[in-house]
Design a protein around this motif. Structure first.
Motif, PDB file in Angstrom:
ATOM      1  N   TRP A  92      14.132  47.911  -0.822  1.00 19.41           N
ATOM      2  CA  TRP A  92      15.431  48.163  -1.301  1.00 19.41           C
ATOM      3  C   TRP A  92      15.694  46.202  -2.064  1.00 19.41           C
ATOM      4  O   TRP A  92      15.203  45.293  -1.372  1.00 19.41           O
ATOM      5  N   ARG A  93      16.204  46.309  -3.201  1.00 19.43           N
ATOM      6  CA  ARG A  93      16.436  45.304  -4.002  1.00 19.43           C
ATOM      7  C   ARG A  93      18.116  45.184  -4.165  1.00 19.43           C
ATOM      8  O   ARG A  93      18.363  45.937  -4.736  1.00 19.43           O
ATOM      9  N   GLU A  94      18.806  44.574  -3.412  1.00 21.61           N
ATOM     10  CA  GLU A  94      20.239  44.310  -3.413  1.00 21.61           C
ATOM     11  C   GLU A  94      20.317  43.373  -4.841  1.00 21.61           C
ATOM     12  O   GLU A  94      19.832  42.265  -4.821  1.00 21.61           O
ATOM     13  N   ARG A  95      21.139  43.923  -5.788  1.00 21.19           N
ATOM     14  CA  ARG A  95      21.110  43.065  -7.126  1.00 21.19           C
ATOM     15  C   ARG A  95      22.629  43.027  -7.539  1.00 21.19           C
ATOM     16  O   ARG A  95      23.306  43.622  -7.674  1.00 21.19           O
ATOM     17  N   PHE A  96      22.905  41.660  -7.586  1.00 25.98           N
ATOM     18  CA  PHE A  96      24.320  41.365  -8.035  1.00 25.98           C
ATOM     19  C   PHE A  96      24.161  40.143  -9.005  1.00 25.98           C
ATOM     20  O   PHE A  96      24.179  39.051  -8.834  1.00 25.98           O
ATOM     21  N   THR A 218      14.713  45.623  16.212  1.00 30.47           N
ATOM     22  CA  THR A 218      14.450  45.044  14.994  1.00 30.47           C
ATOM     23  C   THR A 218      15.509  44.207  14.258  1.00 30.47           C
ATOM     24  O   THR A 218      16.815  44.275  14.602  1.00 30.47           O
ATOM     25  N   ILE A 219      14.990  43.399  13.606  1.00 27.59           N
ATOM     26  CA  ILE A 219      15.988  42.315  12.779  1.00 27.59           C
ATOM     27  C   ILE A 219      16.262  42.744  11.659  1.00 27.59           C
ATOM     28  O   ILE A 219      15.608  43.261  10.879  1.00 27.59           O
ATOM     29  N   GLY A 220      17.661  42.873  11.297  1.00 32.29           N
ATOM     30  CA  GLY A 220      18.251  43.297  10.039  1.00 32.29           C
ATOM     31  C   GLY A 220      19.223  42.264   9.385  1.00 32.29           C
ATOM     32  O   GLY A 220      19.547  41.256   9.809  1.00 32.29           O
ATOM     33  N   LEU A 221      19.829  42.896   8.307  1.00 30.78           N
ATOM     34  CA  LEU A 221      20.892  42.255   7.666  1.00 30.78           C
ATOM     35  C   LEU A 221      22.000  43.120   7.541  1.00 30.78           C
ATOM     36  O   LEU A 221      21.751  44.312   7.440  1.00 30.78           O
ATOM     37  N   ARG A 222      23.287  42.433   7.948  1.00 35.19           N
ATOM     38  CA  ARG A 222      24.305  43.421   7.989  1.00 35.19           C
ATOM     39  C   ARG A 222      25.413  42.855   6.735  1.00 35.19           C
ATOM     40  O   ARG A 222      25.671  41.759   6.601  1.00 35.19           O
ATOM     41  N   ILE A 223      25.187  43.664   6.109  1.00 34.16           N
ATOM     42  CA  ILE A 223      26.272  43.357   4.553  1.00 34.16           C
ATOM     43  C   ILE A 223      27.509  44.223   4.628  1.00 34.16           C
ATOM     44  O   ILE A 223      27.775  45.257   4.900  1.00 34.16           O
ATOM     45  N   THR A 241      23.874  48.215   7.199  1.00 37.76           N
ATOM     46  CA  THR A 241      22.837  47.557   8.119  1.00 37.76           C
ATOM     47  C   THR A 241      21.168  47.875   7.693  1.00 37.76           C
ATOM     48  O   THR A 241      21.026  49.181   7.632  1.00 37.76           O
ATOM     49  N   SER A 242      20.680  46.967   7.278  1.00 34.29           N
ATOM     50  CA  SER A 242      19.165  47.389   6.619  1.00 34.29           C
ATOM     51  C   SER A 242      18.323  46.464   7.380  1.00 34.29           C
ATOM     52  O   SER A 242      18.523  45.200   7.504  1.00 34.29           O
ATOM     53  N   PRO A 243      17.347  46.910   7.650  1.00 34.81           N
ATOM     54  CA  PRO A 243      16.082  46.204   8.206  1.00 34.81           C
ATOM     55  C   PRO A 243      15.687  45.092   7.492  1.00 34.81           C
ATOM     56  O   PRO A 243      15.706  45.244   6.223  1.00 34.81           O
ATOM     57  N   ALA A 244      15.249  43.900   7.999  1.00 32.63           N
ATOM     58  CA  ALA A 244      15.125  42.716   7.151  1.00 32.63           C
ATOM     59  C   ALA A 244      14.058  42.774   6.025  1.00 32.63           C
ATOM     60  O   ALA A 244      14.069  42.684   4.910  1.00 32.63           O
TER      61      ALA A 244
END
Length: 256
Positions: A92-96, A218-223, A241-244
């Motif tokens: 996944w690529r989050e693009r802004f 698992t470590i992840g990112l919370r957006i 919530t995405s796995p890092a």
């Protein structure tokens, strides 16, 4: 490095929606070929002009399809070499780019959220502070995994809180295939003018790890994103919530 000059059959199958743009159909087919190993990691795609001629489509369309897979981390363009298959698994690529809300709309059109729960919840305590609403306020709530279209494995878990005015928008929704804020705008006539985003590294809860098929710890990112209307009304609060390893963030800054 091996280049596949003979293009495998890329006719779209019946599972592709007739409303899906051609470039996305081509991207989905290429993606399936990469995942299946038909296009091996390390191999090169034919040049754009050759691919376009083989498929009977424009170079612009094939360029759009390739761009989709580059954004997912499956392809990479290397100067003087060509377009190389980088990974057999979408990343996944989050693009802004340029703080453009259109990127959110594009991203939603490429993915699907399968809604596993819908409810009304009373917001209190830390959650009220986090969302930015008064304690005791009732909001609509839904949750579920998000997948890339035609992919079985989810890449993140979504939790969404909505102003009750959006109830007709989600009443019969089982799968979210377009951006909610766009649907809310169409329903209410209020434009979303402010989207506030926060990204934090977190340990993913055991419950969400289980739902995503990831090991505990698992470590992840919370957006989180707050969608505010022109009238100052909070229309949507989304938690993703995405796995890092499945997340990358890219921005574009230009001098003025």
């Amino acid at each position: 490095m091996k280049r596949a000059h003979n293009m495998p059959d890329i006719e779209t199958d019946q599972s592709d929606s007739t409303n899906t743009p051609l470039y996305l159909k081509i991207a989905h087919k290429l993606e399936r070929q990469i995942i299946s190993g038909e296009r091996a990691v390390g191999s090169l795609l034919p040049p754009e002009a050759e691919l376009a001629a083989q498929l009977g489509i424009s170079r612009h369309t094939i360029r759009q399809a390739i761009a989709q897979l580059r954004q997912r981390g499956m392809l990479a363009a290397r100067k003087g070499v060509g377009t190389r298959v980088e990974s057999a698994r979408p990343q996944w690529r989050e693009r802004f780019r340029d703080n453009n809300r259109g990127d959110l709309f594009e991203f939603a059109s490429e993915t699907e959220m399968f809604i596993s729960l819908k409810d009304r919840v009373e917001i209190r305590g830390k959650l009220a502070t986090e969302i930015g609403c008064r304690p005791g306020k009732t909001l609509l709530y839904m949750e579920g995994p998000r997948h890339f279209i035609n992919e079985a494995a989810p890449f993140c878990w979504n939790e969404v809180y909505l102003d009750p005015i959006a109830e007709p928008v989600i009443r019969d929704m089982d799968v979210q295939r377009s951006s909610l804020f766009h649907l809310i705008e169409a329903h209410t006539g209020e434009r979303i003018v402010d989207i506030q985003q926060d990204i934090r590294a977190v340990p993913i809860s055991d419950e969400i790890c289980s739902k995503l098929g990831r090991p505990n710890g698992t470590i992840g990112l919370r957006i989180t994103r707050r969608y505010v209307s022109s009238g100052g009304r909070l229309m949507e609060y989304a938690v993703q919530t995405s796995p890092a390893e499945s997340f990358a963030y890219r921005t574009h800054i230009q001098a003025t």
